[in-house]
Design a protein around this motif. Structure first.
Motif, PDB file in Angstrom:
ATOM      1  N   SER A  98       0.809  -1.231   0.116  1.00 16.40           N
ATOM      2  CA  SER A  98      -0.003   0.089   0.009  1.00 16.40           C
ATOM      3  C   SER A  98       0.716   1.258  -0.034  1.00 16.40           C
ATOM      4  CB  SER A  98      -1.136   0.010   1.400  1.00 16.40           C
ATOM      5  OG  SER A  98      -0.076   0.227   2.496  1.00 16.40           O
ATOM      6  N   THR A  99       0.465   2.428  -0.555  1.00 12.30           N
ATOM      7  CA  THR A  99       1.034   3.486  -0.512  1.00 12.30           C
ATOM      8  C   THR A  99       1.566   4.136   0.721  1.00 12.30           C
ATOM      9  OG1 THR A  99       0.014   4.239  -2.329  1.00 12.30           O
ATOM     10  CG2 THR A  99       1.033   6.009  -1.402  1.00 12.30           C
ATOM     11  N   SER A 100       0.736   4.220   1.911  1.00 15.37           N
ATOM     12  CA  SER A 100       1.067   4.493   3.055  1.00 15.37           C
ATOM     13  C   SER A 100       2.133   3.657   3.665  1.00 15.37           C
ATOM     14  CB  SER A 100      -0.162   4.537   3.979  1.00 15.37           C
ATOM     15  OG  SER A 100      -1.285   5.386   3.535  1.00 15.37           O
ATOM     16  N   PHE A 101       1.887   2.328   3.861  1.00 11.68           N
ATOM     17  CA  PHE A 101       2.799   1.374   4.404  1.00 11.68           C
ATOM     18  C   PHE A 101       4.216   1.691   3.695  1.00 11.68           C
ATOM     19  CE2 PHE A 101       4.889  -2.745   5.400  1.00 11.68           C
ATOM     20  CZ  PHE A 101       4.661  -2.629   6.708  1.00 11.68           C
ATOM     21  N   GLY A 102       4.214   1.676   2.343  1.00 10.76           N
ATOM     22  CA  GLY A 102       5.339   1.814   1.610  1.00 10.76           C
ATOM     23  C   GLY A 102       6.249   3.117   1.992  1.00 10.76           C
ATOM     24  N   GLN A 103       5.379   4.088   2.009  1.00  8.77           N
ATOM     25  CA  GLN A 103       6.084   5.585   2.388  1.00  8.77           C
ATOM     26  C   GLN A 103       6.503   5.632   3.832  1.00  8.77           C
ATOM     27  OE1 GLN A 103       2.906   8.349   1.221  1.00  8.77           O
ATOM     28  NE2 GLN A 103       3.506   8.351  -0.673  1.00  8.77           N
ATOM     29  N   THR A 104       5.689   5.094   4.945  1.00 10.87           N
ATOM     30  CA  THR A 104       6.015   5.250   6.077  1.00 10.87           C
ATOM     31  C   THR A 104       7.001   4.227   6.689  1.00 10.87           C
ATOM     32  OG1 THR A 104       3.770   6.249   6.456  1.00 10.87           O
ATOM     33  CG2 THR A 104       5.045   5.415   8.486  1.00 10.87           C
ATOM     34  N   GLN A 116      22.958  -4.326   3.114  1.00 16.24           N
ATOM     35  CA  GLN A 116      23.004  -5.487   3.809  1.00 16.24           C
ATOM     36  C   GLN A 116      23.187  -6.620   2.663  1.00 16.24           C
ATOM     37  OE1 GLN A 116      21.077  -6.577   7.216  1.00 16.24           O
ATOM     38  NE2 GLN A 116      20.901  -8.726   6.843  1.00 16.24           N
ATOM     39  N   TYR A 117      22.348  -6.223   1.571  1.00 14.86           N
ATOM     40  CA  TYR A 117      22.281  -6.906   0.282  1.00 14.86           C
ATOM     41  C   TYR A 117      22.477  -6.157  -1.105  1.00 14.86           C
ATOM     42  CZ  TYR A 117      20.136 -10.381   3.584  1.00 14.86           C
ATOM     43  OH  TYR A 117      19.930 -11.145   4.696  1.00 14.86           O
ATOM     44  N   PRO A 118      23.708  -5.917  -1.216  1.00 14.08           N
ATOM     45  CA  PRO A 118      23.932  -4.767  -2.296  1.00 14.08           C
ATOM     46  C   PRO A 118      23.618  -5.548  -3.847  1.00 14.08           C
ATOM     47  CG  PRO A 118      25.960  -5.646  -1.437  1.00 14.08           C
ATOM     48  CD  PRO A 118      24.702  -6.151  -0.545  1.00 14.08           C
ATOM     49  N   LYS A 119      23.376  -6.713  -3.969  1.00 16.09           N
ATOM     50  CA  LYS A 119      23.248  -7.460  -5.135  1.00 16.09           C
ATOM     51  C   LYS A 119      21.670  -7.456  -5.499  1.00 16.09           C
ATOM     52  CE  LYS A 119      27.524  -9.738  -5.446  1.00 16.09           C
ATOM     53  NZ  LYS A 119      28.258 -11.044  -5.747  1.00 16.09           N
ATOM     54  N   ILE A 120      20.878  -7.201  -4.622  1.00 16.00           N
ATOM     55  CA  ILE A 120      19.403  -7.159  -4.551  1.00 16.00           C
ATOM     56  C   ILE A 120      18.874  -5.748  -5.153  1.00 16.00           C
ATOM     57  CG2 ILE A 120      17.198  -7.857  -3.779  1.00 16.00           C
ATOM     58  CD1 ILE A 120      18.244  -9.551  -2.031  1.00 16.00           C
ATOM     59  N   ARG A 121      18.498  -5.768  -6.425  1.00 13.06           N
ATOM     60  CA  ARG A 121      17.676  -4.617  -7.030  1.00 13.06           C
ATOM     61  C   ARG A 121      16.098  -4.745  -6.692  1.00 13.06           C
ATOM     62  NH1 ARG A 121      15.296  -3.285 -11.872  1.00 13.06           N
ATOM     63  NH2 ARG A 121      15.424  -1.062 -12.415  1.00 13.06           N
ATOM     64  N   VAL A 122      15.691  -3.732  -5.831  1.00  9.06           N
ATOM     65  CA  VAL A 122      14.175  -3.764  -5.418  1.00  9.06           C
ATOM     66  C   VAL A 122      13.386  -2.878  -6.327  1.00  9.06           C
ATOM     67  CG1 VAL A 122      12.669  -3.335  -3.517  1.00  9.06           C
ATOM     68  CG2 VAL A 122      14.850  -4.218  -2.949  1.00  9.06           C
ATOM     69  N   GLU A 123      12.411  -3.493  -6.847  1.00  9.77           N
ATOM     70  CA  GLU A 123      11.370  -2.562  -7.539  1.00  9.77           C
ATOM     71  C   GLU A 123      10.153  -2.743  -6.714  1.00  9.77           C
ATOM     72  OE1 GLU A 123      10.454  -4.143 -11.501  1.00  9.77           O
ATOM     73  OE2 GLU A 123      12.588  -3.653 -12.276  1.00  9.77           O
ATOM     74  N   LEU A 124       9.953  -1.752  -6.122  1.00  6.17           N
ATOM     75  CA  LEU A 124       8.709  -1.356  -5.024  1.00  6.17           C
ATOM     76  C   LEU A 124       7.538  -0.416  -5.747  1.00  6.17           C
ATOM     77  CD1 LEU A 124       7.862  -1.703  -2.107  1.00  6.17           C
ATOM     78  CD2 LEU A 124       9.057   0.402  -1.667  1.00  6.17           C
ATOM     79  N   THR A 125       6.600  -1.332  -5.895  1.00 10.74           N
ATOM     80  CA  THR A 125       5.160  -0.714  -6.579  1.00 10.74           C
ATOM     81  C   THR A 125       4.332  -0.321  -5.471  1.00 10.74           C
ATOM     82  OG1 THR A 125       5.524  -1.882  -8.506  1.00 10.74           O
ATOM     83  CG2 THR A 125       3.358  -1.019  -8.170  1.00 10.74           C
ATOM     84  N   LEU A 140       6.464 -10.763  -4.184  1.00  6.25           N
ATOM     85  CA  LEU A 140       6.269 -10.567  -2.690  1.00  6.25           C
ATOM     86  C   LEU A 140       5.152  -9.265  -2.696  1.00  6.25           C
ATOM     87  CD1 LEU A 140       6.620 -11.235   0.230  1.00  6.25           C
ATOM     88  CD2 LEU A 140       8.209  -9.463   0.438  1.00  6.25           C
ATOM     89  N   ALA A 141       4.062  -9.610  -2.096  1.00  7.24           N
ATOM     90  CA  ALA A 141       3.033  -8.444  -1.756  1.00  7.24           C
ATOM     91  C   ALA A 141       2.861  -8.366  -0.119  1.00  7.24           C
ATOM     92  CB  ALA A 141       1.572  -8.905  -2.326  1.00  7.24           C
ATOM     93  N   ILE A 142       2.605  -7.071   0.089  1.00  8.66           N
ATOM     94  CA  ILE A 142       2.279  -6.962   1.537  1.00  8.66           C
ATOM     95  C   ILE A 142       0.824  -6.424   1.650  1.00  8.66           C
ATOM     96  CG2 ILE A 142       2.870  -5.217   3.645  1.00  8.66           C
ATOM     97  CD1 ILE A 142       6.079  -5.202   2.242  1.00  8.66           C
ATOM     98  N   ARG A 143       0.013  -7.084   2.513  1.00  8.82           N
ATOM     99  CA  ARG A 143      -1.288  -6.997   2.541  1.00  8.82           C
ATOM    100  C   ARG A 143      -1.663  -6.929   3.783  1.00  8.82           C
ATOM    101  NH1 ARG A 143      -3.299  -9.974  -2.474  1.00  8.82           N
ATOM    102  NH2 ARG A 143      -2.299  -8.812  -3.921  1.00  8.82           N
ATOM    103  N   HIS A 144      -2.867  -6.120   4.037  1.00  5.48           N
ATOM    104  CA  HIS A 144      -3.385  -5.650   5.177  1.00  5.48           C
ATOM    105  C   HIS A 144      -4.695  -6.439   5.579  1.00  5.48           C
ATOM    106  CE1 HIS A 144      -0.962  -1.957   5.469  1.00  5.48           C
ATOM    107  NE2 HIS A 144      -0.742  -2.216   4.310  1.00  5.48           N
ATOM    108  N   GLY A 145      -5.135  -6.706   6.860  1.00  2.00           N
ATOM    109  CA  GLY A 145      -6.438  -7.191   7.215  1.00  2.00           C
ATOM    110  C   GLY A 145      -6.414  -8.660   7.190  1.00  2.00           C
ATOM    111  N   ASN A 146      -7.782  -8.943   6.489  1.00  2.00           N
ATOM    112  CA  ASN A 146      -7.983 -10.514   6.662  1.00  2.00           C
ATOM    113  C   ASN A 146      -7.803 -10.999   5.198  1.00  2.00           C
ATOM    114  OD1 ASN A 146      -8.984 -11.052   9.112  1.00  2.00           O
ATOM    115  ND2 ASN A 146     -10.774  -9.809   8.494  1.00  2.00           N
TER     116      ASN A 146
END
Length: 296
Positions: A98-104, A116-125, A140-146
């Motif tokens: 989510s936008t808020s969790f990503g930013q905060t 710690q992991y310089p060879k991993i390139r992260v694409e965060l949507t 990977l997805a980060i989800r809230h709630g049930n």
């Protein structure tokens, strides 16, 4: 079996376009078309229906994709497991949140993760709508709630508590809130989701009260709600992880602290979601482990 030919088929199936795959691989569209035609000849069946406007998989193509996509994924994961046995995790990691969790929460952790992991390139949507993990090829997805989709693997990151909050200025200028029903006399800001914008539930010991609400404003973003509350617009129900600093520096005040408050469901958490698979890529494991040590 031509593995590269099958990989090409999977790419075309996902893109629904010879030209898009050719552009991505920097090869001629005719080369992609010939490879698919060769695979169709080998299988003695048509995998795609072709028109001047669109490319769509046939029933055989759908069935073939469902079978080979898993096999190729397992092959790639096995290769990666061997390659990374004696080396640190590497590669591109695609994450959605989510936008808020990503930013905060996530953005401030990226510098430490890279160190710690310089060879991993992260694409965060970041998006306030839920992305399709499979179709959009997220690791990977980060989800809230049930959680409702049992086809994915879920690992709890943190439990979440919702707090009723307002600015000190708003509370000083408004009627007091001594009981759950008192919130109906106030300007309420809520999430747009049905689980939060119709009623709020209050629980204390064995006593549970449900309060119907009619929000003056509904927003999909927790960060935006927080800014409205800080400006003195009204009161809202916000997750603890986004308002810790505001509570600490007194920019927001928690109300009815002796009640456990939520939308329709009290079992709130943030989850790490990833596709069902036998092997989890080292890059994904590294990111999940890092979050679990840093997020609380």
């Amino acid at each position: 079996m031509d593995i590269e030919q099958i990989r090409l088929f999977i790419s075309v199936y996902r893109a629904r376009s010879f030209a898009a795959v050719a552009k991505e691989l920097n090869i001629a569209p005719s080369s992609v078309s010939r490879a698919i035609a060769s695979l169709e000849e080998k299988l003695q069946t048509r995998l795609f229906q072709r028109t001047t406007r669109r490319l769509a998989p046939t029933q055989s193509g759908e069935h073939y994709y469902q079978r080979v996509e898993i096999l190729i994924e397992e092959l790639e994961l096995a290769e990666q497991e061997i390659l990374t046995q004696n080396s640190e995790p590497f590669g591109t990691l695609r994450v959605t949140a989510s936008t808020s969790f990503g930013q905060t929460v996530l953005a401030p952790l990226m510098k430490g993760f890279h160190a710690q992991y310089p060879k991993i390139r992260v694409e965060l949507t970041l998006s306030d709508s839920q992305s399709n993990i499979i179709d959009e090829q997220f690791d990977l997805a980060i989800r809230h709630g049930n959680l409702s989709d049992s086809s994915f693997i879920a690992r709890k990151l943190i439990d979440v508590r919702y707090l009723l909050v307002a600015s000190k200025e708003y509370l000083e200028a408004s009627c007091s809130i001594q009981a759950p029903q008192d919130i109906q006399k106030h300007r309420l800001i809520s999430f747009s989701y049905n689980s939060f914008n119709k009623e709020w539930n209050f629980r204390r010991d064995q006593n549970t009260e449900t309060v119907s609400i009619s929000p003056m404003l509904t927003i999909t973003s927790a960060s935006a709600i927080k800014e409205c509350i800080k400006s003195g617009f009204g009161i809202s129900l916000l997750p603890d992880w986004i308002i810790r600093e505001e509570l600490k520096n007194k920019k927001l005040v928690s109300i009815l602290d002796d009640w456990h408050i939520s939308g329709k469901n009290f079992n709130n958490a943030i989850w790490l979601i990833y596709p069902t698979r036998t092997f989890i890529p080292a890059k994904t494991n590294a990111f999940m482990a890092y979050l679990q040590t840093k997020v609380s």
